[in-house]
Motif scaffolding. Structure first.
Motif, PDB file in Angstrom:
ATOM      1  N   VAL A  26       0.830  -1.211   0.000  1.00  0.00           N
ATOM      2  CA  VAL A  26       0.000   0.000   0.000  1.00  0.00           C
ATOM      3  C   VAL A  26       0.865   1.263   0.000  1.00  0.00           C
ATOM      4  CG1 VAL A  26      -1.801   1.263   1.248  1.00  0.00           C
ATOM      5  CG2 VAL A  26      -1.838  -1.242   1.189  1.00  0.00           C
ATOM      6  N   THR A  47       1.738  -1.671   4.940  1.00  0.00           N
ATOM      7  CA  THR A  47       0.649  -2.634   4.846  1.00  0.00           C
ATOM      8  C   THR A  47       0.697  -3.376   3.523  1.00  0.00           C
ATOM      9  OG1 THR A  47      -0.852  -1.325   6.252  1.00  0.00           O
ATOM     10  CG2 THR A  47      -1.880  -2.898   4.773  1.00  0.00           C
ATOM     11  N   TYR A  48       0.522  -4.696   3.588  1.00  0.00           N
ATOM     12  CA  TYR A  48       0.292  -5.478   2.382  1.00  0.00           C
ATOM     13  C   TYR A  48      -1.189  -5.786   2.303  1.00  0.00           C
ATOM     14  CZ  TYR A  48       5.322  -6.569   2.509  1.00  0.00           C
ATOM     15  OH  TYR A  48       6.689  -6.492   2.534  1.00  0.00           O
ATOM     16  N   ASP A  49      -1.827  -5.389   1.242  1.00  0.00           N
ATOM     17  CA  ASP A  49      -3.210  -5.813   1.041  1.00  0.00           C
ATOM     18  C   ASP A  49      -3.209  -7.000   0.097  1.00  0.00           C
ATOM     19  OD1 ASP A  49      -4.379  -3.992   2.699  1.00  0.00           O
ATOM     20  OD2 ASP A  49      -4.975  -2.586   1.118  1.00  0.00           O
ATOM     21  N   MET A  83      -5.123  -8.844  -2.539  1.00  0.00           N
ATOM     22  CA  MET A  83      -6.223  -8.477  -3.427  1.00  0.00           C
ATOM     23  C   MET A  83      -6.643  -9.712  -4.225  1.00  0.00           C
ATOM     24  SD  MET A  83      -6.119  -5.214  -2.639  1.00  0.00           S
ATOM     25  CE  MET A  83      -6.974  -4.232  -3.863  1.00  0.00           C
ATOM     26  N   TYR A  84      -7.786 -10.271  -3.844  1.00  0.00           N
ATOM     27  CA  TYR A  84      -8.281 -11.465  -4.533  1.00  0.00           C
ATOM     28  C   TYR A  84      -9.106 -11.051  -5.752  1.00  0.00           C
ATOM     29  CZ  TYR A  84     -11.284 -15.397  -5.608  1.00  0.00           C
ATOM     30  OH  TYR A  84     -11.971 -16.369  -6.281  1.00  0.00           O
ATOM     31  N   HIS A  89      -9.857  -7.391  -8.785  1.00  0.00           N
ATOM     32  CA  HIS A  89      -9.015  -7.489  -7.594  1.00  0.00           C
ATOM     33  C   HIS A  89      -9.453  -6.524  -6.503  1.00  0.00           C
ATOM     34  CE1 HIS A  89      -6.299  -9.579 -10.425  1.00  0.00           C
ATOM     35  NE2 HIS A  89      -5.995 -10.266  -9.341  1.00  0.00           N
ATOM     36  N   GLU A  90      -9.882  -7.085  -5.370  1.00  0.00           N
ATOM     37  CA  GLU A  90     -10.294  -6.278  -4.222  1.00  0.00           C
ATOM     38  C   GLU A  90      -9.752  -6.930  -2.951  1.00  0.00           C
ATOM     39  OE1 GLU A  90     -11.891  -3.422  -4.033  1.00  0.00           O
ATOM     40  OE2 GLU A  90     -12.756  -3.181  -6.041  1.00  0.00           O
ATOM     41  N   GLU A  91      -9.653  -6.121  -1.902  1.00  0.00           N
ATOM     42  CA  GLU A  91      -9.003  -6.606  -0.673  1.00  0.00           C
ATOM     43  C   GLU A  91      -9.783  -7.730   0.013  1.00  0.00           C
ATOM     44  OE1 GLU A  91      -7.912  -3.504   2.108  1.00  0.00           O
ATOM     45  OE2 GLU A  91      -7.964  -4.916   3.781  1.00  0.00           O
ATOM     46  N   GLU A 133      -7.803  -9.428   2.570  1.00  0.00           N
ATOM     47  CA  GLU A 133      -7.111  -9.377   3.855  1.00  0.00           C
ATOM     48  C   GLU A 133      -6.076  -8.264   3.831  1.00  0.00           C
ATOM     49  OE1 GLU A 133      -5.661 -13.113   5.288  1.00  0.00           O
ATOM     50  OE2 GLU A 133      -4.372 -12.190   6.797  1.00  0.00           O
ATOM     51  N   GLY A 134      -5.912  -7.610   4.962  1.00  0.00           N
ATOM     52  CA  GLY A 134      -4.860  -6.608   5.086  1.00  0.00           C
ATOM     53  C   GLY A 134      -3.838  -7.101   6.106  1.00  0.00           C
ATOM     54  N   ARG A 193     -15.764 -11.848   3.287  1.00  0.00           N
ATOM     55  CA  ARG A 193     -15.011 -11.827   2.024  1.00  0.00           C
ATOM     56  C   ARG A 193     -14.334 -13.176   1.780  1.00  0.00           C
ATOM     57  NH1 ARG A 193     -12.588  -5.612   1.708  1.00  0.00           N
ATOM     58  NH2 ARG A 193     -14.622  -4.643   2.086  1.00  0.00           N
TER      59      ARG A 193
END
Ligand code: ATP
Length: 503
Positions: A279, A291-293, A295-296, A303-305, A307-308, A367
């Motif tokens: 991020v 932060t690593y998001d 993105m599935y 691609h949307e988050e 897990e963060g 999610r």
């Protein structure tokens, strides 16, 4: 995998995974109810997470903190001041939008135009949103000049200036509603972990590094809940706060990124479908160092988050501790004269009190459900040309492990044996075993394919010695969901057979 959201939504409703909340009164936006199969799948996902992160490690403890929290917790955590998203109203239809969602939903040319007006590079979306945010009046003009359309009605809007909107649900506590008698529904489960840090350390004698895990509901008054269970107002989170010696935090951050990706893989959500977003600084939450998001690639949404994984530094414990000034905190925290606890732990080398750094893998259960369902969803054309929908869920996630089907539901000699078989398999403790006598066998197979039941066991006339083949007495037919192979298995061997099949 599912090709679009609609086919998932339709399966979920048809087979009893997920229903609209308060549906018989017209529904309540952003709230969903998990049906007979949804609750099983959800419980199985949570159990898999709990097993992997607590039972299979030696450096973790569990917790279940309360949902309603003291207003001071959410004040000192920074949420009162910063847990907000800029929103804009469309004066034409009186609808309200999150500014970033609104802009993201526009056609490229429109976004390009807004970026030009704001004098920002359109490819840098976070910077664009930051610019719009920083000058509300200019933002409103830019939205109008670019002809930004209402995301739902498609109409060009007449936009108000963006205003911050706090997403926490506030509620009254006790019989008297005055200025002090309110609390918040937690917007993340994390704060319950930080406020119990001292309790857990004192009661378990943990030393650094170690983590605390929690699964529970969180609430966010999202301005535009949408996309089925992707963005909801009542959500569930699976969160870990991993406490480590400052300076080792970056290493642990990588450790958890790796662990989490391999966990998703074990749930049937492959790495190839997850992009890791590092991020950008200007887009980080108020507490985050990095932060690593994850993105599935969701059907329809892209691609949307899911897990963060945040490095929260010493921000949270530092914010909630007393005696802040003497602790050498790295994060910028606001003054705290309310807390009665010193949130330190002995440094493992020097024994001097230290405020640990925190790595936080935070995944949404809803999610996760959507991703797991989406990956499992399969449409197949069979040899005879007919099509079947089958949920190829990993066995440990399947809502029903085995369906036991009596071939004739009114023949006592058959139903007695089928019920005994059901009880025998249920006693294995592997999850739900269903006695299935709701329709004919073909219908039962179709239904269990669609809900992902790994095995169907059929008790027929041969089983009870009323068939033609005497060698089949005390055997049943086991049908495999994925291969469609049917095998005759002795009832005496069935428990072992099923145990192996579900492993
Ligand atoms: P987004 O940017 O999508 O709003 P976020 O960055 O605010 O998400 P976090 O605060 O990092 O989300 O929350 C951690 C996890 O909780 C997310 O990865 C997601 O899985 C889940 N989550 C957050 N908000 C929602 C929501 N409104 N509905 C469902 N799940 C959510």
């Amino acid at each position: 995998p599912a090709q679009n959201m609609e086919e998932l939504v339709s399966l979920c409703k048809r087979r009893g995974f997920i229903f609209q909340g308060s549906e018989i009164y017209g529904g309540l936006q952003g709230f969903w109810d998990y049906g007979p199969l949804g609750v099983e799948l959800k419980n199985n996902i949570k159990a898999a997470w709990w097993r992997a992160n607590i039972y299979e490690r030696d450096d973790m403890e569990g917790l279940d903190a309360s949902i309603i929290m003291h207003r001071l917790v959410l004040r000192h955590s920074g949420h009162e001041a910063t847990f907000s998203d800029p929103m804009v109203d469309n004066r034409k239809n009186n609808k309200r939008y999150r500014l970033d969602h609104l802009v993201k939903d526009q056609k490229d040319a429109v976004v390009q135009k807004i970026a030009e007006i704001m004098n920002v590079d359109a490819a840098n979306f976070p910077a664009l949103i930051a610019a719009l945010n920083a000058s509300p009046a200019q933002a409103s003009e830019a939205l109008k000049a670019a002809g930004v359309r209402d995301a739902f009605s498609g109409e060009v809007g007449d936009w108000t200036e963006p205003k911050p909107f706090n997403m926490m649900f506030k509620t009254t506590i006790g019989p008297v509603a005055d200025d002090e008698s309110y609390g918040y529904l937690r917007p993340e489960t994390a704060q319950g972990i930080f406020t119990n840090f001292k309790n857990v350390v004192d009661s378990t004698s943990r030393r650094l590094p170690f983590g605390i895990a929690q699964i529970g509901k969180a609430f966010r008054n999202e301005i535009t809940p949408r996309n089925f269970i992707f963005r909801v107002r009542e959500l569930e989170q699976m969160e870990i706060e991993y406490f480590c010696v400052p300076g080792t935090d970056e290493e642990w951050h990588e450790h958890w990124l790796e662990r989490r990706l391999s966990w998703w893989e074990a749930q049937g959500v492959p790495r190839s479908k997850i992009e890791i977003l590092d991020v950008p600084k200007e887009d980080l939450a108020h507490y985050s160092k990095r932060t690593y998001d994850l993105m599935y690639d969701y059907p329809t949404l892209g691609h949307e988050e899911i897990e963060g994984i945040a490095n929260r530094s010493d921000y949270d414990l530092g914010s909630h501790t007393k005696n802040q000034a003497e602790l050498g905190l790295v994060a910028k925290v606001s003054e705290n004269n309310d807390s009665v606890a010193k949130l330190t732990i002995p440094h493992p080398d020097t024994n001097k009190p230290v405020v640990p750094f925190v790595i936080e893998p935070s995944a949404g259960v809803d999610r996760a459900m959507l991703a797991v369902l989406s990956e499992a969803f399969t449409k197949e054309v069979l040899e005879n040309g007919s099509e079947r929908i089958v949920l190829k869920l990993r066995p440990h996630l399947a809502p029903i492990k085995v369906a036991v089907i009596p071939l004739a539901r009114n023949r006592e000699e058959i139903t007695t044996v089928a019920k005994a078989v059901k009880a025998q398999l249920q006693a294995l403790g592997l999850g739900r075993v269903l006695y299935e006598d709701s329709g004919n066998i073909g219908k039962a197979y179709r239904r269990h394919d669609e809900v992902g039941t790994p095995f169907c066991v059929t008790v027929d006339f041969d089983t009870v010695g009323k068939g033609e083949d005497a060698s089949l007495v005390d055997t049943v037919t086991v049908r495999d969901r994925d291969t469609l192979a049917q095998e005759r298995v002795k009832i005496a061997d069935l428990s072992d057979w099923v145990r192996r099949g579900l492993a």
